[in-house]
Design an enzyme around this catalytic site. Structure first.
Site, PDB file in Angstrom:
ATOM      1  N   TYR A 140       5.155   3.746 -96.359  1.00 44.68           N
ATOM      2  CA  TYR A 140       4.971   4.422 -95.068  1.00 44.68           C
ATOM      3  C   TYR A 140       4.720   5.922 -95.251  1.00 44.68           C
ATOM      4  O   TYR A 140       4.067   6.548 -94.421  1.00 44.68           O
ATOM      5  CB  TYR A 140       6.226   4.265 -94.197  1.00 44.68           C
ATOM      6  CG  TYR A 140       6.241   3.039 -93.314  1.00 44.68           C
ATOM      7  CD1 TYR A 140       6.028   1.772 -93.838  1.00 44.68           C
ATOM      8  CD2 TYR A 140       6.501   3.156 -91.944  1.00 44.68           C
ATOM      9  CE1 TYR A 140       6.067   0.654 -93.023  1.00 44.68           C
ATOM     10  CE2 TYR A 140       6.547   2.041 -91.129  1.00 44.68           C
ATOM     11  CZ  TYR A 140       6.331   0.791 -91.673  1.00 44.68           C
ATOM     12  OH  TYR A 140       6.386  -0.299 -90.857  1.00 44.68           O
ATOM     13  N   LYS A 190       9.439  -7.226-104.825  1.00 46.16           N
ATOM     14  CA  LYS A 190       8.275  -7.976-105.317  1.00 46.16           C
ATOM     15  C   LYS A 190       8.118  -7.559-106.778  1.00 46.16           C
ATOM     16  O   LYS A 190       7.079  -7.033-107.201  1.00 46.16           O
ATOM     17  CB  LYS A 190       7.044  -7.642-104.454  1.00 46.16           C
ATOM     18  CG  LYS A 190       5.826  -8.479-104.744  1.00 46.16           C
ATOM     19  CD  LYS A 190       5.921  -9.925-104.262  1.00 46.16           C
ATOM     20  CE  LYS A 190       4.704 -10.713-104.708  1.00 46.16           C
ATOM     21  NZ  LYS A 190       4.824 -12.163-104.414  1.00 46.16           N
ATOM     22  N   ASP A 222       8.201 -12.750-100.567  1.00 46.93           N
ATOM     23  CA  ASP A 222       7.533 -13.930 -99.984  1.00 46.93           C
ATOM     24  C   ASP A 222       8.539 -15.072 -99.825  1.00 46.93           C
ATOM     25  O   ASP A 222       8.603 -15.733 -98.785  1.00 46.93           O
ATOM     26  CB  ASP A 222       6.298 -14.350-100.791  1.00 46.93           C
ATOM     27  CG  ASP A 222       6.540 -14.434-102.291  1.00 46.93           C
ATOM     28  OD1 ASP A 222       7.617 -14.018-102.763  1.00 46.93           O
ATOM     29  OD2 ASP A 222       5.641 -14.934-103.007  1.00 46.93           O
ATOM     30  N   ASP A 246      10.421  -3.786 -92.446  1.00 47.36           N
ATOM     31  CA  ASP A 246       9.742  -3.847 -91.148  1.00 47.36           C
ATOM     32  C   ASP A 246       9.404  -5.295 -90.820  1.00 47.36           C
ATOM     33  O   ASP A 246       9.674  -5.786 -89.724  1.00 47.36           O
ATOM     34  CB  ASP A 246       8.470  -2.987 -91.211  1.00 47.36           C
ATOM     35  CG  ASP A 246       7.691  -3.051 -89.906  1.00 47.36           C
ATOM     36  OD1 ASP A 246       8.319  -2.913 -88.839  1.00 47.36           O
ATOM     37  OD2 ASP A 246       6.458  -3.253 -89.952  1.00 47.36           O
ATOM     38  N   ASP A 250      11.550  -8.253 -88.152  1.00 47.25           N
ATOM     39  CA  ASP A 250      10.967  -8.939 -86.994  1.00 47.25           C
ATOM     40  C   ASP A 250      11.210 -10.443 -87.094  1.00 47.25           C
ATOM     41  O   ASP A 250      11.521 -11.103 -86.099  1.00 47.25           O
ATOM     42  CB  ASP A 250       9.452  -8.674 -86.886  1.00 47.25           C
ATOM     43  CG  ASP A 250       9.139  -7.513 -85.948  1.00 47.25           C
ATOM     44  OD1 ASP A 250       9.998  -6.617 -85.814  1.00 47.25           O
ATOM     45  OD2 ASP A 250       8.042  -7.495 -85.363  1.00 47.25           O
TER      46      ASP A 250
HETATM   47  C1  IPM Z   1       9.738  -0.639 -86.237  1.00 45.36           C
HETATM   48  C2  IPM Z   1       8.341  -0.428 -85.723  1.00 45.36           C
HETATM   49  C3  IPM Z   1       7.821   0.875 -86.316  1.00 45.36           C
HETATM   50  C4  IPM Z   1       7.811   0.726 -87.830  1.00 45.36           C
HETATM   51  C5  IPM Z   1       6.448   1.315 -85.784  1.00 45.36           C
HETATM   52  C6  IPM Z   1       6.409   1.395 -84.278  1.00 45.36           C
HETATM   53  C7  IPM Z   1       6.000   2.605 -86.399  1.00 45.36           C
HETATM   54  O1  IPM Z   1       7.540  -1.529 -86.038  1.00 45.36           O
HETATM   55  O2  IPM Z   1      10.602   0.227 -85.962  1.00 45.36           O
HETATM   56  O3  IPM Z   1       9.979  -1.663 -86.859  1.00 45.36           O
HETATM   57  O4  IPM Z   1       6.849   0.177 -88.391  1.00 45.36           O
HETATM   58  O5  IPM Z   1       8.778   1.151 -88.448  1.00 45.36           O
HETATM   59 MG    MG Z   2       8.613  -3.161 -86.868  1.00 44.81          MG
END
Ligand code: IPM
Ligand code: MG
Length: 360
Positions: A140, A190, A222, A246, A250
């Site tokens: 990032y 990885k 993975d 990240d 999710d």
């Molecule tokens: C998160 C979001 C952010 C990230 C974005 C909005 C920049 O997806 O907080 O997970 O990638 O960190």
């Molecule tokens: Mg995110």
């Protein structure tokens, strides 16, 4: 006296933060916390007002606060802006500007919501895991980065890099968290392909002897993604870099039924923190009283616990959220259509939490 900076942001951000603030005000009174709040701009709304996704005044106030509560940033209105001036840049800048290297993303399945998960109840029931994501390094932020070259021949590139001290400090946060929980830590990398994660694995292993009670394991990312869907309860604490964290967070969020339930904390080494729901700005439902504010309300609880040392007030909020779910209140994202549920909007479910807290 504790100072909290509020950043509503974009989309559903201001709506969910408004509910969380009502909750904060109730516990502030009830527990005599002496909290003072101050509002500032971030993201697309800051771009509209000042031209910048993170105005200097916002960063300055955030750095001077004990904690920051953030809604969400971004939306289609700003999607065509160049990468360096998009709303998301505001979020990345405040994370880096406050030195918030440790991102804690718990994924907890409330028994009442087991049927909202896309996985079978026996696979997810009782799920309680914590993803510790490094937040201000890795690909990032790595340099060099960019898009270069003549049209038709352009090359896009980013750099994934971690130094030993960066890996060590996030490693310690994860080992400490594992020590306080079930003493199982899985480091995700990885290391079969990427040198940066070979180093990651080495540093994690070198820390291990300092935490003899914690059982450290390693998994390729993975496989970790697959295992999270297949048998998520094998995990307790997971630690990983910025990009993998990240993505995996999710996936972990969805195991619990709705990303609308998940809070997060981003901390620096002074216990200063930024607290935000894991979900985004959801522009499609913004302004319609449809959003689920519980992730932001639970973020307030994390804030009280981690930055303000007010664990009693934090627990009261967590319990109030549980009671509201037990009573059957559901926003649309967590509704399963069962009888006994009452479909409500953002403000009404906020009301239910506030009512419970003010009654004690
Ligand atoms: C998160 C979001 C952010 C990230 C974005 C909005 C920049 O997806 O907080 O997970 O990638 O960190
Ligand atoms: Mg995110």
């Amino acid at each position: 006296m504790s100072k909290i900076v509020l950043l509503g942001g974009d989309g559903i951000g201001p709506e969910v933060v408004a509910e969380a603030i009502r909750v904060l005000e109730v516990v502030n009174q009830r527990y005599g916390l002496g909290i003072d709040v101050e509002e500032h701009l971030i993201g697309g709304s800051a771009i509209d007002a000042t031209g910048e996704p993170l105005p200097e005044t916002t960063l300055k106030a955030a750095k001077n606060a004990d904690a920051v509560l953030l809604g969400a940033v971004g939306g289609p209105k700003w999607d065509l802006l160049p990468m360096t001036s998009r709303p998301e840049k505001g979020l990345l800048k405040i994370r880096a500007g406050m030195n918030l290297f440790a991102n804690l993303r718990p994924a907890l399945l409330y028994p009442e919501l087991a049927s909202a998960s896309s996985l079978k109840p026996d696979i997810v029931s009782g799920l309680d895991l914590l993803i510790v994501r490094e937040l201000i390094g890795g690909i990032y932020f790595g340099e060099p980065r960019g898009i270069e070259g003549p049209p038709g021949q352009r090359v896009g590139f980013n750099t994934d890099r971690y130094s030993e001290p960066e890996i060590e400090r996030i490693g310690r946060v994860a080992f400490d968290a594992a020590n306080r929980r079930s003493k199982k830590l899985c480091s995700v990398d990885k290391a079969n392909v990427l040198e940066v994660t070979v180093l990651w694995r080495e540093v994690m292993m070198s820390l291990s002897p300092e935490y003899p009670e914690v059982e450290l394991s390693h998994m390729y990312v993975d496989n970790a993604a697959m295992q999270l869907i297949k048998a998520p309860k094998q995990f307790d604490v997971m630690v990983t870099g910025n990009l993998f964290g990240d993505i995996l967070s999710d996936a972990a969020a969805m195991l619990t039924g709705s990303i609308g339930m998940l809070p997060s904390a981003s901390l620096n080494s002074d216990k200063q923190g930024l607290y935000e729901p894991c979900h985004g700005s959801a522009p499609d439902i913004a302004g319609r009283d449809l959003a689920n504010p519980l992730a932001t309300i639970l973020s307030v609880a994390m804030m009280l616990h981690h930055s303000l040392n007010e664990s009693k007030a934090a627990l009261a909020i967590n319990n109030a959220v549980k009671s509201v779910l037990s009573a059957g209140y559901r926003t649309q994202d967590i509704a399963s259509g069962d009888s006994g549920e009452e479909l409500v909007g953002c403000h009404a479910i906020g009301d239910a939490v506030v009512d419970l807290l003010s009654k004690g």
